[in-house]
Enzyme design. Structure first.
Site, PDB file in Angstrom:
ATOM      1  N   LYS A 162       0.856  -1.193   0.000  1.00 46.63           N
ATOM      2  CA  LYS A 162       0.000   0.000   0.000  1.00 46.63           C
ATOM      3  C   LYS A 162       0.890   1.241   0.000  1.00 46.63           C
ATOM      4  CE  LYS A 162      -3.744   2.232   2.590  1.00 46.63           C
ATOM      5  NZ  LYS A 162      -4.619   2.131   3.782  1.00 46.63           N
TER       6      LYS A 162
ATOM      7  N   LYS B  23      -2.212  -1.527  -3.706  1.00 44.19           N
ATOM      8  CA  LYS B  23      -3.069  -0.338  -3.660  1.00 44.19           C
ATOM      9  C   LYS B  23      -2.192   0.904  -3.769  1.00 44.19           C
ATOM     10  CE  LYS B  23      -6.504   1.993  -0.740  1.00 44.19           C
ATOM     11  NZ  LYS B  23      -7.155   2.065   0.569  1.00 44.19           N
TER      12      LYS B  23
END
Length: 321
Positions: free
Chosen positions: A195, A248
């Site tokens: 992320k 992400k």
């Protein structure tokens, strides 16, 4: 052999042959639909920066989930916005919290819809950071205890899967341990393993009311220029017990999705985040782009190697598919 013996256009001549030789296919089975849950009744507040997405009370979330299931979308992921926020995000692990109540309501009103929950502290803390603050920064090890309690509370409420998004070191192991100790050894963990500290999260922070009150998240989310670090993060989370690993955002990090696909034999998810959604929506609404870019962007994520795609386009694309 070269032209005219080789004519690549032969296999592009019409839609039937294009379908037959298509290398990558997008299915409703690949989709996970994010939803934002708030307290109250008959609440449906449109998120201005994410047209067509809403903060919804549990009664409306249930209606939405029934529609999602009818479209054939297999799963939703829930983000909670509580009425009360404090230093330690106590509503995150409250067994009567907004997410916990939403899980029970959804499971009681749908047939097979798979309910995933986001496990983080940012929506529940009054400072908007993803953990417990000490000396002006998030204390990694102190935060693990609270994340584990949150995951356990979600499992007790009936969640099918938990998805830690906080980026604390060691959180997958902490969650796996507490779930196993309490008999939830069959609950999978989808880890936000990779992320990045991305500017593409802007609209989500409006939706989840999770903008940090001070500073930013760069001390725990990944630095966007880093590529090899993504492999390390994924390897660590798999070793700690992650069943699925996530990248992400998705579109700016297609190379990272491909790297993970080539190096790990576990399912890979990619989050087509709010900023990716909003920029395409805005361009479509202004007539600058055709809505076909939605399919094209999602198929690029699948082609890069993702098995699952978390996307706010899930309902739209499911209707087309």
């Amino acid at each position: 052999m070269t032209f005219p013996v080789v004519r690549s256009r032969r296999l592009r001549r019409n839609e039937t042959i294009r379908r037959m030789v298509r290398e990558t296919k997008l299915s409703v089975d690949d989709l996970i639909y994010p939803l934002f849950v708030v307290e109250g009744e008959n609440v449906k507040n449109e998120i201005k920066s994410m047209p067509g997405n809403y903060q919804m009370s549990i009664d409306n979330i249930v209606k939405e989930c029934i529609e999602v299931e009818k479209l054939g979308i297999p799963a939703v992921i829930l983000f909670g916005i509580p009425e009360h926020k404090d230093e330690v995000g106590s509503e995150a692990y409250n067994d009567e919290g907004v997410i916990q109540k939403a899980i029970k309501a959804i499971k009681g009103n749908t047939r097979d819809l798979y309910v995933i929950t986001d496990v983080c502290m940012c929506e529940y803390t009054n400072h908007g950071h993803c953990g417990i603050i000490k000396d002006g920064d998030v204390d990694n090890d102190e935060t693990l205890k609270y994340l584990a309690l949150e995951a356990l509370s979600h499992a007790k409420a009936g969640a099918d899967m938990v998805a830690p998004s906080d980026m604390m070191d060691g959180r997958v192991a902490a969650i796996r341990d507490i779930l196993d100790e309490n008999g939830f050894y069959n609950i999978p963990i989808m880890s936000y393993a990779v992320k990045y500290a991305s500017s593409f999260y802007g609209p989500f922070r409006e939706a989840a009311e999770s903008t940090p009150a001070f500073g930013d998240r760069r001390s725990y989310q990944m630095d966007p220029p880093n590529r090899l670090e993504a492999l390390k993060e994924a390897e660590l989370d798999i070793a700690e017990g992650a069943d699925i690993i996530m990248v992400k955002p998705a579109l700016p990090y297609l190379d990272i999705i491909r790297d993970l696909r080539e190096n790990f034999n576990v399912p890979i998810a990619a989050y087509n985040v709010s900023g990716e959604f909003s920029m395409l929506k805005a361009a479509i609404e202004k007539g600058w782009l055709d809505e076909k870019v939605i399919y094209e962007s999602l198929i690029s994520i699948k082609r890069a190697g993702a098995d699952l795609i978390l996307t706010y386009f899930a309902k739209e694309i499911a209707e087309q598919l």
